[in-house]
Design a protein around this motif. Structure first.
Motif, PDB file in Angstrom:
ATOM      1  N   ILE A   1      13.732   0.426   9.916  1.00 20.36           N
ATOM      2  CA  ILE A   1      13.502   1.301   8.767  1.00 20.36           C
ATOM      3  C   ILE A   1      12.018   1.598   8.643  1.00 20.36           C
ATOM      4  O   ILE A   1      11.166   0.724   8.862  1.00 20.36           O
ATOM      5  N   ASP A   2      11.711   2.835   8.287  1.00 22.44           N
ATOM      6  CA  ASP A   2      10.336   3.250   8.047  1.00 22.44           C
ATOM      7  C   ASP A   2       9.886   2.708   6.693  1.00 22.44           C
ATOM      8  O   ASP A   2      10.617   2.767   5.701  1.00 22.44           O
ATOM      9  N   VAL A   3       8.663   2.191   6.651  1.00 22.39           N
ATOM     10  CA  VAL A   3       8.143   1.610   5.419  1.00 22.39           C
ATOM     11  C   VAL A   3       8.125   2.625   4.290  1.00 22.39           C
ATOM     12  O   VAL A   3       8.301   2.270   3.116  1.00 22.39           O
ATOM     13  N   ARG A   4       7.951   3.906   4.609  1.00 21.37           N
ATOM     14  CA  ARG A   4       7.926   4.938   3.571  1.00 21.37           C
ATOM     15  C   ARG A   4       9.306   5.159   2.965  1.00 21.37           C
ATOM     16  O   ARG A   4       9.432   5.444   1.773  1.00 21.37           O
ATOM     17  N   ASP A   5      10.347   4.991   3.782  1.00 21.79           N
ATOM     18  CA  ASP A   5      11.712   5.098   3.255  1.00 21.79           C
ATOM     19  C   ASP A   5      12.050   3.887   2.385  1.00 21.79           C
ATOM     20  O   ASP A   5      12.749   4.015   1.376  1.00 21.79           O
ATOM     21  N   LEU A   6      11.551   2.724   2.776  1.00 24.66           N
ATOM     22  CA  LEU A   6      11.725   1.531   1.951  1.00 24.66           C
ATOM     23  C   LEU A   6      11.033   1.704   0.600  1.00 24.66           C
ATOM     24  O   LEU A   6      11.613   1.416  -0.453  1.00 24.66           O
ATOM     25  N   ALA A   7       9.795   2.182   0.619  1.00 21.07           N
ATOM     26  CA  ALA A   7       9.048   2.386  -0.626  1.00 21.07           C
ATOM     27  C   ALA A   7       9.746   3.393  -1.523  1.00 21.07           C
ATOM     28  O   ALA A   7       9.837   3.200  -2.751  1.00 21.07           O
ATOM     29  N   ALA A   8      10.257   4.474  -0.925  1.00 22.01           N
ATOM     30  CA  ALA A   8      10.955   5.483  -1.718  1.00 22.01           C
ATOM     31  C   ALA A   8      12.201   4.893  -2.375  1.00 22.01           C
ATOM     32  O   ALA A   8      12.508   5.195  -3.546  1.00 22.01           O
TER      33      ALA A   8
ATOM     34  N   ARG B   1       0.832  -1.206   0.000  1.00 27.05           N
ATOM     35  CA  ARG B   1       0.000   0.000   0.000  1.00 27.05           C
ATOM     36  C   ARG B   1       0.868   1.258   0.000  1.00 27.05           C
ATOM     37  O   ARG B   1       0.563   2.240  -0.689  1.00 27.05           O
ATOM     38  N   THR B   2       1.944   1.223   0.768  1.00 25.40           N
ATOM     39  CA  THR B   2       2.835   2.383   0.829  1.00 25.40           C
ATOM     40  C   THR B   2       3.521   2.619  -0.510  1.00 25.40           C
ATOM     41  O   THR B   2       3.688   3.768  -0.942  1.00 25.40           O
ATOM     42  N   VAL B   3       3.944   1.545  -1.183  1.00 21.94           N
ATOM     43  CA  VAL B   3       4.548   1.683  -2.510  1.00 21.94           C
ATOM     44  C   VAL B   3       3.554   2.311  -3.482  1.00 21.94           C
ATOM     45  O   VAL B   3       3.902   3.222  -4.255  1.00 21.94           O
TER      46      VAL B   3
END
Length: 338
Positions: free
Chosen positions: A192-199, A14-16
């Protein structure tokens, strides 16, 4: 870019999707519609990745610049998707796990560390979570004719978390009272924050990168004490953290990692759990935010309208999270009076 996300309705997926849409990409998601809700703005194709006819129908619908596979757990199943989409996309990005490395969590690992042995056509039942993830990686690397991008996250936290680690702690601390805080408050962690992973995933797709990347937070980006302190601050709770020795908890059969989520006593088996080396990802542009921001934003999500009390589950290998209130209070009473 046109991006296909296999999954796309919970946590990482979802974040991706949200991040890709925010960048102006066109996004299609492929899922069964059973686990989470679709992200507004994304086109949705309903289907089951374990059904070859559904995969063939998906492949017939167009071409994409990249596929992001966030919900592959079985090599045979991942291989079927790779074969169906071969020639229909330039990049196949597979979200794997640090668990694919045989030395983890006992030792420090990086991309040169040996992966667990598993064939690219292995089936469910041929191994545990980490073994099968290693086989899934090989299914992508050996079966896709375009760019194969494998991302191996460390411990992921943040909004939409469906495993329940940080949400359990936030809800427990928000409830107040004396809270059992495990082990050494100065023990370093690396999340790690999921948003940083998605980015990072999207950055690599846009850069047309390939290969494997171990993606974690910066080394020692928090401690157990700081992290739980962030939970207290985010919730505005008057909870009292009561720090209890590792040995006391182990002697009473408290399960590391799950009963007290992310508690990792200093045993040989867990010596490297917070030591992954993200240098390659950092050199490729990985950027990470402060852990306190991750904690605060997760609490904001949990307390927003519609946030679930019972979190949706993916095929978790960790089991349920959190100690029972009765066991926690019994341990605190014994610790205090011993």
């Amino acid at each position: 870019m046109d991006i296909l996300v296999i999954g796309g309705s919970v946590f990482v997926g979802r974040t991706v999707v949200e991040a890709a849409l925010a960048r102006g990409h066109a996004v299609t998601t492929f899922n069964r519609g059973r686990t989470g809700t679709d992200v507004p703005g994304a086109a949705t194709v309903r289907g089951d990745r374990e059904d070859k006819a559904d995969l063939a129908r998906l492949a017939s619908l167009g071409r994409w610049d990249a596929v992001v596979d966030v919900c592959g757990f079985t090599p045979r199943v991942v291989g079927d998707a790779v074969r169906a989409l071969n020639g229909r996309a330039e990049t196949y990005a597979f979200v794997s796990s640090i668990s694919a490395y045989g030395d983890w969590p006992a030792k420090r690992v990086d991309e040169q560390s040996p992966r667990l042995a598993c064939a690219p056509d292995a089936d469910e039942g041929d191994g545990d979570y980490g073994i099968l993830k290693a086989g899934c990686e090989r299914a992508v690397e050996s079966g896709f004719d375009g760019r194969a991008l494998v991302v191996q996250p460390g411990l992921i936290l943040g909004p939409y978390e469906n495993v329940g680690r940080l949400p359990w702690w936030l809800r427990r601390i928000a409830a107040g009272g004396r809270v059992l805080a495990p082990g050494d408050p100065d023990r370093s962690m690396q999340v790690i924050d999921v948003r940083d992973l998605a980015a990072f995933i999207l950055d690599q797709i846009e850069a047309r990168a390939e290969g494997r990347y171990l993606v974690s937070g910066s080394p020692a980006n928090t401690t157990m004490g700081a992290w739980l302190g962030d939970c207290v601050a985010a919730t505005g709770s008057h909870a009292e953290l009561v720090w209890v020795d590792d040995d006391f908890l182990l002697e009473r059969d408290v399960a590391p990692w799950t009963e007290l989520p992310l508690w990792t006593p200093p045993t040989d088996e867990l010596a490297g759990v917070w030591l992954p080396d993200p240098a390659k990802a950092a050199a490729a542009g990985l950027k990470t935010r402060p852990v306190r921001e991750t904690v605060a934003d997760t609490w904001a999500w949990l307390t927003s309208e519609g946030a679930p009390e019972t979190l949706p589950k993916y095929r978790s290998h960790t089991g349920s999270q959190g100690i029972t209130p009765q066991k926690e209070q019994a341990l605190l009473k014994e610790w205090t009076t011993r």
